[in-house]
Design a protein around this motif. Structure first.
Motif: not given
Length: 223
Positions: A35-36, A39-40, A128, A57, A47, A42-43
């Motif tokens: 999950d981390l 999220s990273i 992550a 993933e 993405s 995307r930041d």
């Protein structure tokens, strides 16, 4: 559809392969890292590239399978590569995933090995994993792992080792749980590769510093 099926099978492999681990390196750790990492990613602007997100993933999901600390049989070291082959993962993508997994460990950074800085996905997954090693969760995991190995909690006579080599880091003698903060965890903030990772590490690092200050005061009977 194929990617979703591969992800589901990867999750099943995590559950099976890590079932016997203590809770510092269990499936819950992997779900948090996944999950981390997403999220990273995307930041960090990954993405828009579905292949990059799949690499992130899968590398995050598979990163602790075959961990040298938990290997019970030599064949476990090839579980990830065998899985990627069975899933028909394209060779270039497969090599990126394996390069990330094989190069992201702290012991490898100590040895100056495995740094795949050219892969944008590498820093994402490594950050992550390291973010889950610090802060409140990191403290809990550190004590869980130390307890599982019957490690000394704290001994003021045993000083943290400085300028650690890979060989010294892996060596089990004279390691205390508290010293692990100084030998590794407090170094994580400066080793973050992504801007998102650096931001997230600030609060977690500060929490560990405050915890250690309180720990030493209580140990010395001052609080």
């Amino acid at each position: 559809m194929a990617a979703a099926m591969t992800r589901k099978k990867a999750e099943e492999l995590v559950e099976k392969a890590m079932k016997g681990n203590d809770s510092s390196h269990d499936a819950s750790h992997v779900w948090r890292v996944r999950d981390l990492a997403l999220s990273i990613a995307r930041d960090e602007g990954l993405s828009s590239n579905s292949e990059s997100m799949e690499i992130v993933e899968l590398a995050a999901l598979l990163h602790d399978i075959g961990d040298y600390k938990y290997i019970r049989d030599p064949s476990e070291a090839r579980l990830v590569e065998n899985f990627l082959d069975e899933e028909g993962i394209e060779e270039t993508k497969k090599m990126k995933i394996l390069a990330i997994i094989n190069g992201m460990g702290f012991k490898d950074e100590l040895a100056g090995l495995g740094l795949c800085e050219s892969l944008p996905e590498f820093g994402v997954v490594q950050d992550a994993d390291r973010l889950d090693a610090i802060g409140a969760i990191g403290i809990a995991r550190c004590f869980t792992f130390g307890g599982s190995r019957n490690r000394v909690l704290h001994d003021p006579e045993i000083k943290p080792r400085t300028e650690l080599t890979k060989k010294q880091y892996i060596k089990k003698e004279e390691q205390t749980t508290i010293n692990h903060f100084h030998e590794k965890l407090l170094k994580m903030k400066k080793l973050m590769k992504t801007e998102a990772g650096k931001r997230m590490a600030e609060k977690k690092h500060k929490f560990m510093e405050e915890f250690l200050q309180e720990f030493y005061e209580e140990w010395d009977g001052k609080a």
